[in-house]
Structures are given as C-alpha cells and as structure tokens.
Design an enzyme around this catalytic site. Structure first.
Site, short mmCIF file in Angstrom:
data_model
loop_
_atom_site.label_atom_id
_atom_site.label_comp_id
_atom_site.label_asym_id
_atom_site.label_seq_id
_atom_site.Cartn_x
_atom_site.Cartn_y
_atom_site.Cartn_z
N GLN A 1 10.47 4.91 2.05
CA GLN A 1 9.71 3.74 1.60
C GLN A 1 10.35 2.43 2.04
O GLN A 1 10.36 1.44 1.31
CB GLN A 1 9.51 3.76 0.08
CG GLN A 1 8.53 4.85 -0.37
CD GLN A 1 8.06 4.71 -1.80
OE1 GLN A 1 8.76 4.13 -2.63
NE2 GLN A 1 6.88 5.25 -2.10
N MET A 7 -24.30 -8.51 5.69
CA MET A 7 -24.15 -9.51 6.74
C MET A 7 -24.07 -8.85 8.11
O MET A 7 -24.62 -9.38 9.09
CB MET A 7 -22.92 -10.38 6.48
CG MET A 7 -22.81 -11.57 7.43
SD MET A 7 -24.19 -12.73 7.26
CE MET A 7 -23.62 -13.74 5.89
#
Length: 581
Positions: free
Chosen positions: A113, A478
């Site tokens: 990580q 859109m």
C-alpha cells in the site's frame, strides 16, 4: 510543552485549528492517527469511499467558507482522493487532505500500500507536504490550513508516514509558520484602479463579467453596490451563480456554452469587459480569437498567473476581489463627480430586449414524458432560494444552473472546472454537515448518482438528512445530446438501462441504503412529490424523477465554435447581426 505521539500531536493540531469535522476512512498507515481521534472533539464521519470523503470536504468548504478536511490511508486510499483534490484545485476550494504513508524506511521500496501521493498530487495541489519529523506536525498543519484558505484558495495535501505518527514528540501551540515566499497580494495598485475607473466611466457597452473569485472573496455585497452604482449589466459564470441575485434587473444570466442568449450577446458586443475573479474559461469564451472582439479588458484576480493567461488584459489588477471592487466604487464615484459618465441607457435597453426575446425555456416532450426542466424549475420554486443546491455534472447540472433562481451566495455547489461525475451526493452531505439548519438538495443524474450513491448509507447512519432529486433519463444525457447533434444519432454506450430494465430500481436502492425512496413520472405529481420530500426531515430522501430521454440543454454554443454561433434551440440561431445599437 507536552510529550505526545505524532498521532496525538496531529489530533491536537486539528483541534487547535478549530476543525469541527473530518470525512475519512481508516487504514493501516493512518491507523495511529485514528486512535487519539476516538477521544477527540473533532467529529469524524466514516464515509464509504475516499472520493466521497474528498467531495464531502469540498461541499462543506463551499457552503461554509471554512477549510474542509478529508483523511485517507496510504496507497489506494490516497489515490482515491486524487479526483476530489483535482476537483478542488480547479474550483479553488479550500481543502486539506490528510493521508497516511508507509514508514519512512519503506518509502521507495514498493512496500504494501505504498504510493507516492506527494508526487502524484504536485500538479493538482496548491502545496503539499511529506512530513519527515514528528515535531514538524503542528507547524505543517498550521501552514497547510493557512495556505488552503488564504489568497486564491485551494487544496493542500499532508502525507504522514506511519512511523512519524508513532514517534514521541513534544507539542506546543501556536507554531511559527515558515512561508517566506508566500504573500498573496490583497490590495490592488491605486494606479490600476484609477485607470480601470476611467475606462468604466467612458465605456458605452460595458459588462461586469463575474467569476467564482467574487464568492471566494466574500464580495457579493460589494458587487451589488458596484453594479447599482454603475447601472452596468452583470453576467455570472457557472461558478459564480448566486454572487448576484438572479432577480435583479441588471442580471443577464450565465454566459458560455449553455448560457443565456442575453449574457452571451452582451459579452460579444461589449466594448469593455470588467472581469472580476474570472479566468476566461473555454466554456465561457468559445473560440477564443472570436470572443468579445471589440472589447477592452479590465481583469482583476488575486492570482497573477490568471491575468493574461487566455486573454490579454488592457488593465491588469492583482488583488482580492472585495478590495478591488470597494476601491473601484470609490474611484468611480470620483469620476462621476467630475462629470465623466457615458450614457449606457441604449445598451441596457438593447440587452433587455434581447433578454425578453430569447428567454430560457423548453419544449414539452412530444411523447408525453416528464420534462426534466419542468421538474427542476418547480423544485427551485417550491424549495426556494434559502436552500443549498448541489449538482452533479451533465444536462441536469446545466438545467439546475438555468432554472433554479439563485438569490444568495453559497447556495449553488457544483464541479465547474473538472466536471466530476459523482460530485453531488457527497458534496450535499458535506454541505448539510456544515449547514445543518439549511435544506440541502442534490440534483443528480442517473449516471452521476451511480458513482457515489453509497454515501447515502453514510447520510442515513450519521443522520444527515439531505434530499436528492434524481433526474433519471435512462442515459448519460449530455453525451447522448452530443451524439444526437454531432454523431448522427449513433448512441454508442450511453443507454444506462435504468428505464428499459429499471436496473437499478432507484426507490429500492434508496430504501436499501436507509433512505426514503419516492418516484415521480408525471407532471401532475411533481409538486406533491417535492412537498412530500420537504416534509421529511429525519432521514435522507431520494426522488426518482423518470424523465424523457430526448430533452436537450439549450441554448448551446457547439464546442470549438464562436459564441456568435450560439443556438437558441435546435437549428435556431439568434439574429445577432440584426441587433445593432
């Protein structure tokens, strides 16, 4: 002086800075900070996704004017904050993002990580820090909040290695800031103010072009005084909606790609633009070399990098918008007293004629489906101007900007620069946390909503009763509009299936997330459905407004064209050339 761990010093610093809420998710690297947070007076809201934490911090900041705070762990937790950080950077929102990092000895080893969030966010933060010593934590946090909230606001990232949080240190407050090169210019130069006032007093077709910087500077009251002193027309960009009352006689509306004809016309025909906290964004200017071709430009901005970036300024003014406007008022009063004042009556008459000739409106869907514009217009009329409206991105965003009347500052929240789908629900959550006594509506599309609706679970559990008007047209609206107009109606991958298959069923989804779910499919039911939602104040509410899929946003300036090519409706262009003074 107290002996504490770095993590305890971190939490004490937040408390000393007056932070009342933070949005975040714990994880391994940031976990040491969460232990003292458990006993802190800082309220922590556990979100369901780090992107939600970032947008919630942004919504909180936009609604309150305070610095928003979000927290994530290292690696993917930190990278999930990249989008809201970029969003806050584009829209100049004060935010501090706190991330955990792997221990210092593991940095650069591809540890579990690990992500170089410091490097990743350098282009999208106002400043960022990788803290190397526990004793630096109070100073770094104090600097981060100062940088985020002063000058041109923006996001600041603070990356905290796990071993720095675990180390023993001493805590004292307040720390000494070390920012020798950071001195934002607030007061404008007097010579530039006088020159600007001279041009404003003699211009015959001036326009006050108002951007989001006026809101950041808390200059709305000063703007109204300036506008009424001069009698000039005012246009407010997407990021400045609410900075000047929509109902004011001098307001011509929003300029740009989906702006009003009157606003676009005023800029194109002006002989002087007074740009206040605006950045000449491409969505406002259209094709840049044809934008406002006959206008001189006064450009005032707190960020000198914006002045002349897209359009050369004849009078550049570096300064905070409130100070600039207040000084312009004084200088103009002196010009007027000396008899210098051009007659702009014919100009205002012409603009009022254009405004009345080309009002905002829509065609009712021929198939009898519900018009989304009607839904949003009625929402604004029933809920009123005291509420806060947060919009996602796309058609519903433009309709929300057009058909809700904004009378007050800080009542319109949206992702203007980055255009981030998924913004509305977590931003509304953050706004409601910051303004608990204000009604907060998220106006969202069915595409945007499916990106971050998991934060409704946060709202339900944390008792944050936002309301969501879901404009469900079954498509990525859109994108579909552009496919209709420019891609021969080839609807490639824009049908979401929320109409055809009702997947998901938004009412059931809302209920599963602990909310009240309502549905409205006819114009006759719009008012009573909105009123039903308004009567519920102890839980989040989602209304699934099932609207027609073919509605379009008008007016429209097609991308890459001149503002002179504005379409009032499909295949209908205003006769600008016939509208001579």
């Amino acid at each position: 002086m107290e002996t504490l761990t770095g993590a305890q010093s971190f939490v004490r610093s937040l408390e000393s800075l007056g932070v009342d809420v933070a949005f975040g998710i714990p994880g391994g690297a940031i976990l040491p900070a969460y232990d003292p947070l458990f006993d802190s007076r800082v309220r922590h809201i556990l979100v369901r996704h780090e992107q939600g934490a970032g947008h919630a911090a942004t919504g909180y900041a936009q609604a309150t004017g305070k610095v928003g705070v979000c927290i994530a762990t290292s690696g993917p937790g930190a990278t999930n904050l990249v989008t809201p950080i970029a969003d806050a950077y584009m829209d100049s929102v004060p935010m501090v993002a706190i991330t955990g990092q792997v221990p210092r000895a593991a940095i650069g080893t591809d540890a579990f990580q690990e992500a170089d969030i410091h490097g990743i966010t350098l282009p999208i933060t106002k400043h960022n820090y990788l803290v190397q010593r526990a004793e630096d934590i109070p100073r770094v946090l104090a600097e981060a909040f100062h940088l985020a909230g002063s000058g041109r606001p923006g996001p600041v990232l603070v990356d905290l290695p796990k071993d720095v949080l675990q180390a023993q240190t001493t805590f004292s407050w307040p720390p000494s800031l070390e920012l020798p090169g950071y001195r934002p210019t607030l007061q404008p130069h007097g010579k530039q103010i006088r020159e600007a006032a001279r041009l404003m007093a003699t211009a015959r077709r001036p326009v006050l072009y108002v951007g989001g910087g006026v809101l950041k500077a808390h200059a709305s009251a000063s703007l109204k005084k300036l506008a009424e002193l001069t009698g000039m027309p005012v246009v407010t960009t997407l990021m400045a909606r609410g900075a000047f009352p929509d109902s004011h006689e001098q307001h011509m509306g929003m300029p740009g790609m989906h702006g009003t004809v009157a606003a676009v016309y005023s800029l194109q025909k002006a002989d002087l633009l007074i740009a206040l906290g605006a950045r000449f964004d491409d969505r406002v200017t259209g094709k840049l070399d044809s934008f406002a071709p006959g206008a001189a430009v006064i450009h005032a901005d707190i960020d000198p990098a914006e002045i002349g970036k897209n359009r050369t300024a004849d009078v550049p003014i570096v300064g905070d918008a409130r100070y600039v406007i207040d000084e312009l008022i004084g200088a103009l009063e002196a010009e007027y007293k000396a008899g210098q004042r051009a007659d702009i009556t014919p100009w205002m008459r012409q603009l009022r004629e254009v405004r009345s000739r080309y009002p905002l409106g829509w065609e009712e869907p021929p198939d009898g489906t519900l018009a989304p514009q009607y839904v949003i217009k009625r929402l604004g009329e029933i809920v009123g101007p005291e509420a806060i409206y947060a919009a996602g991105v796309g058609q519903h965003q433009m309709w929300a900007a057009q058909f809700v009347s904004y009378e007050k500052p800080y009542t319109w929240l949206n992702s203007g620069g980055a255009g981030t789908m998924g913004y509305a629900v977590p931003a509304a959550m953050g706004a409601k946390v910051g303004m608990p006594d204000t009604t907060v509506w998220a106006i969202d599309g069915d595409g945007c909503f499916q990106m971050t609706n998991q934060e409704l679970a946060t709202c339900a559990l944390e008792r944050i009763p936002i309301k969501v008007a879901l404009i469900n047209n079954g498509n990525l609206g859109m994108v579909r509009q552009w496919q209709t107009l420019f891609y021969n109606e080839r609807y490639s991958n824009t049908d979401l299936g929320t109409h055809k298959h009702r997947i998901p069923d938004f009412v059931k989804l809302a209920e599963a997330l602990g909310c009240i779910g309502l549905r409205c499919e006819t114009a006759g039911d719009v008012d009573k459905t909105i009123e039903a939602a308004m009567s519920i104040n102890d839980a989040p509410v989602v209304i699934d407004f099932v609207v027609g899929k073919d509605a379009m946003v008008w007016p429209m300036v097609p991308a890459g064209t001149s503002n002179n090519e504005i379409l009032f409706a499909r295949d209908l262009r205003p006769a600008f050339d016939d509208d001579e003074l």
